[in-house]
Design a protein around this motif. Structure first.
Motif, PDB file in Angstrom:
ATOM      1  N   CYS A  59      23.720 -58.293  61.539  1.00  0.00           N
ATOM      2  CA  CYS A  59      23.658 -58.746  60.150  1.00  0.00           C
ATOM      3  C   CYS A  59      23.074 -60.153  60.131  1.00  0.00           C
ATOM      4  N   THR A  60      22.596 -60.557  58.969  1.00  0.00           N
ATOM      5  CA  THR A  60      21.990 -61.882  58.824  1.00  0.00           C
ATOM      6  C   THR A  60      22.192 -62.375  57.402  1.00  0.00           C
ATOM      7  N   PHE A  61      22.265 -63.697  57.246  1.00  0.00           N
ATOM      8  CA  PHE A  61      22.360 -64.276  55.914  1.00  0.00           C
ATOM      9  C   PHE A  61      21.816 -65.691  55.948  1.00  0.00           C
ATOM     10  N   ALA A  62      21.481 -66.204  54.780  1.00  0.00           N
ATOM     11  CA  ALA A  62      21.003 -67.579  54.631  1.00  0.00           C
ATOM     12  C   ALA A  62      21.947 -68.316  53.689  1.00  0.00           C
ATOM     13  N   ILE A  63      22.210 -69.581  54.012  1.00  0.00           N
ATOM     14  CA  ILE A  63      23.102 -70.400  53.197  1.00  0.00           C
ATOM     15  C   ILE A  63      22.609 -71.836  53.280  1.00  0.00           C
ATOM     16  N   SER A  64      22.836 -72.600  52.226  1.00  0.00           N
ATOM     17  CA  SER A  64      22.378 -73.985  52.235  1.00  0.00           C
ATOM     18  C   SER A  64      23.129 -74.769  53.309  1.00  0.00           C
ATOM     19  N   GLN A  65      22.433 -75.741  53.902  1.00  0.00           N
ATOM     20  CA  GLN A  65      23.059 -76.548  54.937  1.00  0.00           C
ATOM     21  C   GLN A  65      24.274 -77.299  54.385  1.00  0.00           C
ATOM     22  N   ALA A  66      24.159 -77.805  53.160  1.00  0.00           N
ATOM     23  CA  ALA A  66      25.268 -78.553  52.571  1.00  0.00           C
ATOM     24  C   ALA A  66      26.503 -77.685  52.404  1.00  0.00           C
ATOM     25  N   ALA A  67      26.302 -76.434  51.966  1.00  0.00           N
ATOM     26  CA  ALA A  67      27.439 -75.535  51.752  1.00  0.00           C
ATOM     27  C   ALA A  67      28.114 -75.180  53.069  1.00  0.00           C
ATOM     28  N   LEU A  68      27.316 -74.872  54.095  1.00  0.00           N
ATOM     29  CA  LEU A  68      27.892 -74.517  55.386  1.00  0.00           C
ATOM     30  C   LEU A  68      28.587 -75.717  56.025  1.00  0.00           C
ATOM     31  N   LYS A  69      27.999 -76.882  55.876  1.00  0.00           N
ATOM     32  CA  LYS A  69      28.610 -78.098  56.413  1.00  0.00           C
ATOM     33  C   LYS A  69      29.976 -78.338  55.777  1.00  0.00           C
ATOM     34  N   GLU A  70      30.057 -78.149  54.474  1.00  0.00           N
ATOM     35  CA  GLU A  70      31.317 -78.322  53.763  1.00  0.00           C
ATOM     36  C   GLU A  70      32.355 -77.303  54.221  1.00  0.00           C
ATOM     37  N   MET A  71      31.931 -76.065  54.453  1.00  0.00           N
ATOM     38  CA  MET A  71      32.862 -75.021  54.883  1.00  0.00           C
ATOM     39  C   MET A  71      33.460 -75.358  56.245  1.00  0.00           C
ATOM     40  N   ILE A  72      32.626 -75.826  57.148  1.00  0.00           N
ATOM     41  CA  ILE A  72      33.124 -76.169  58.480  1.00  0.00           C
ATOM     42  C   ILE A  72      34.049 -77.380  58.404  1.00  0.00           C
ATOM     43  N   ARG A  73      33.643 -78.389  57.654  1.00  0.00           N
ATOM     44  CA  ARG A  73      34.431 -79.621  57.542  1.00  0.00           C
ATOM     45  C   ARG A  73      35.831 -79.354  56.991  1.00  0.00           C
ATOM     46  N   LEU A  74      35.941 -78.399  56.064  1.00  0.00           N
ATOM     47  CA  LEU A  74      37.209 -78.113  55.407  1.00  0.00           C
ATOM     48  C   LEU A  74      38.106 -77.169  56.196  1.00  0.00           C
ATOM     49  N   THR A  75      37.615 -76.631  57.321  1.00  0.00           N
ATOM     50  CA  THR A  75      38.419 -75.668  58.073  1.00  0.00           C
ATOM     51  C   THR A  75      38.607 -76.023  59.542  1.00  0.00           C
ATOM     52  N   ILE A  76      37.666 -76.731  60.150  1.00  0.00           N
ATOM     53  CA  ILE A  76      37.665 -76.921  61.601  1.00  0.00           C
ATOM     54  C   ILE A  76      38.920 -77.627  62.105  1.00  0.00           C
ATOM     55  N   PHE A  77      39.527 -78.472  61.286  1.00  0.00           N
ATOM     56  CA  PHE A  77      40.707 -79.221  61.724  1.00  0.00           C
ATOM     57  C   PHE A  77      41.893 -78.315  62.026  1.00  0.00           C
ATOM     58  N   ALA A  78      41.907 -77.094  61.479  1.00  0.00           N
ATOM     59  CA  ALA A  78      43.051 -76.193  61.654  1.00  0.00           C
ATOM     60  C   ALA A  78      42.913 -75.281  62.869  1.00  0.00           C
ATOM     61  N   VAL A  79      41.819 -75.411  63.627  1.00  0.00           N
ATOM     62  CA  VAL A  79      41.615 -74.581  64.811  1.00  0.00           C
ATOM     63  C   VAL A  79      42.638 -74.940  65.883  1.00  0.00           C
ATOM     64  N   SER A  80      43.122 -73.941  66.599  1.00  0.00           N
ATOM     65  CA  SER A  80      44.086 -74.168  67.669  1.00  0.00           C
ATOM     66  C   SER A  80      43.394 -74.729  68.910  1.00  0.00           C
ATOM     67  N   VAL A  81      44.113 -75.567  69.646  1.00  0.00           N
ATOM     68  CA  VAL A  81      43.605 -76.086  70.922  1.00  0.00           C
ATOM     69  C   VAL A  81      44.319 -75.433  72.098  1.00  0.00           C
ATOM     70  N   ASP A  82      45.134 -74.439  71.817  1.00  0.00           N
ATOM     71  CA  ASP A  82      45.897 -73.734  72.846  1.00  0.00           C
ATOM     72  C   ASP A  82      45.036 -72.626  73.442  1.00  0.00           C
ATOM     73  N   GLU A  83      44.546 -72.835  74.668  1.00  0.00           N
ATOM     74  CA  GLU A  83      43.678 -71.845  75.307  1.00  0.00           C
ATOM     75  C   GLU A  83      44.403 -70.543  75.600  1.00  0.00           C
ATOM     76  N   ALA A  84      45.732 -70.570  75.596  1.00  0.00           N
ATOM     77  CA  ALA A  84      46.485 -69.337  75.836  1.00  0.00           C
ATOM     78  C   ALA A  84      46.305 -68.343  74.692  1.00  0.00           C
ATOM     79  N   ARG A  85      45.936 -68.850  73.520  1.00  0.00           N
ATOM     80  CA  ARG A  85      45.642 -67.977  72.382  1.00  0.00           C
ATOM     81  C   ARG A  85      44.187 -68.199  71.988  1.00  0.00           C
ATOM     82  N   ALA A  86      43.306 -67.693  72.833  1.00  0.00           N
ATOM     83  CA  ALA A  86      41.869 -67.956  72.679  1.00  0.00           C
ATOM     84  C   ALA A  86      41.343 -67.516  71.326  1.00  0.00           C
ATOM     85  N   ILE A  87      41.927 -66.476  70.757  1.00  0.00           N
ATOM     86  CA  ILE A  87      41.435 -65.931  69.498  1.00  0.00           C
ATOM     87  C   ILE A  87      41.535 -66.947  68.368  1.00  0.00           C
ATOM     88  N   LEU A  88      42.437 -67.935  68.517  1.00  0.00           N
ATOM     89  CA  LEU A  88      42.644 -68.944  67.470  1.00  0.00           C
ATOM     90  C   LEU A  88      41.890 -70.246  67.758  1.00  0.00           C
TER      91      LEU A  88
END
Length: 393
Positions: free
Chosen positions: A137-166
């Protein structure tokens, strides 16, 4: 996709501006991992193509490729240690031209004005190819929109390698909508946005490292980035003469059903100005550090009272004027998690939706009153962060 290094003659002569080469080396160099045991992966690949040079770096998990204009005197390919080449280029004259070539011993020759360097390289045929993306699959999105999406979510990613899926961000694409989700089980961040075009549908878990590198490359621009997905790879292609691409492997596995974590309803809502809450939480967090980062929030009429206690530090007490709906409540949160979401919000106020002291709270931004654009209001409503409470002790 560029040709394999093995397909290109093992010689190269080219001239290009120092600034262009230095910027490109820095850009692709972020894909180089200092912890990789394979010496070749501490190098970057420079390869001639029509009218320019292609630079490639990869650690087999993440790959970055870009192109710079250059005068090609002899087609070929070479490798050079990323760190050494970047340091040499950084200290050559700003507006100079750089002449590069390689000899049969795989040594890179760098010449600029009165400076000559020989940098030991490795056989280019040993350098791995970037994977070809077999599109699902493929899609196009504005750089500003994608940047905002990452900025608003990346902080909640887990750093526990034992649960790689997170340890990655879920990118869920279907129809004309993209949703990014991250969670470490203590908090959950969800952001949705419309894409400008797209084909197919797919869920993909992108490693946090790739998302952080992508965040660094994205600009606050309406220019589109093209995203292409395969079963185990994702490619972000940027427009422009530099033909910049970031390719990353995907994390295998099934992302948790995050929708189950989001409370379906609430009977209490606190409308709070973001900046006063952020400042108060930062101050209270100083005391909360020695008590599992616990801060307690209580509603008293039209006031929010924030407290923190520590046997070794003391007590903190903060008050903020708010608008409160529903009965009074006392609930405890981890100050680090609260500060993480408050720090990324770009709005004047938020709604904190609650039910019971030991059930999750939901943070939703309120559209800025100064904005007259209905699109901005929709964008704000497409974000939420769920915070798990702590026991009040």
């Amino acid at each position: 996709m560029v040709a394999s290094p093995a397909d290109v003659q093992q010689s190269l002569k080219a001239i290009c501006p120092r600034r262009n080469l230095f910027d490109a080396v820095q850009t692709v160099g972020h894909a180089v991992s200092g912890r990789n045991p394979l010496p070749i992966l501490s190098h970057i690949l420079l390869q001639s193509e029509e009218g320019g040079l292609r630079l490639i770096a990869t650690d087999l998990e993440l790959g970055i490729s870009c192109r710079i204009p250059a005068q090609i005197e002899e087609n070929g390919v070479l490798t050079a240690p990323s760190k050494t080449l970047a340091e040499v280029l950084a200290n050559l004259p700003e507006k100079s031209d750089i002449a590069i070539s390689v000899d049969r011993s795989h040594t890179l020759h760098v010449h600029s004005d009165r400076s000559d360097y020989k940098i030991l390289g490795l056989p280019a045929e040993d350098y791995p190819r970037l994977p070809e993306i077999k599109q699902t699959c493929t899609f196009a999105i504005s750089q500003a929109a994608l940047k905002e999406m990452i900025r608003l979510t990346i902080f909640a990613v887990s750093v526990d390698e034992a649960r790689a899926i997170l340890t990655g961000v879920l990118m869920s694409f279907e129809g004309n909508r993209l949703t990014c989700v991250a969670t470490d089980t203590h908090r959950l961040a969800v952001k949705s946005a419309q894409v400008t075009s797209g084909e197919g549908a797919q869920n993909a878990i992108v490693p946090a490292r790739a998302m952080n590198e992508l965040l660094r490359l994205l600009q606050d621009s309406e220019t589109e980035v093209q995203v292409t997905l395969s079963e185990n790879q994702i490619c972000f292609a940027f427009p422009g003469d530099d033909n910049l691409q970031l390719i990353s492997r995907l994390i295998e596995g099934q992302f948790p059903n995050y929708a189950r974590v989001i409370p379906a309803s609430h009977d209490k809502k606190i409308t709070i100005p973001v900046e006063p809450l952020l400042r108060a939480a930062r101050r209270a967090a100083i005391v909360a550090r020695d008590n599992s980062h616990r801060i307690v929030i209580r509603t008293e009429s039209e006031r929010l009272v924030m407290t923190a206690e520590s046997r070794t530090v003391g007590n903190a007490h903060e008050e903020i004027e708010v608008i409160s709906e529903g009965e009074s409540i006392a609930i405890a949160f981890n100050s680090k998690y609260l500060l993480d979401v408050l720090s990324v919000l770009d709005c004047e106020g938020l709604d904190l939706e609650l039910t019971e002291p030991l059930k999750p709270g939901v943070v939703r931004p309120i559209p800025n009153r100064t904005s007259e654009s209905p699109e901005d209001a929709v964008a704000d409503s497409d974000y939420l962060c769920v915070l798990m409470p702590m026991q009040i002790v």
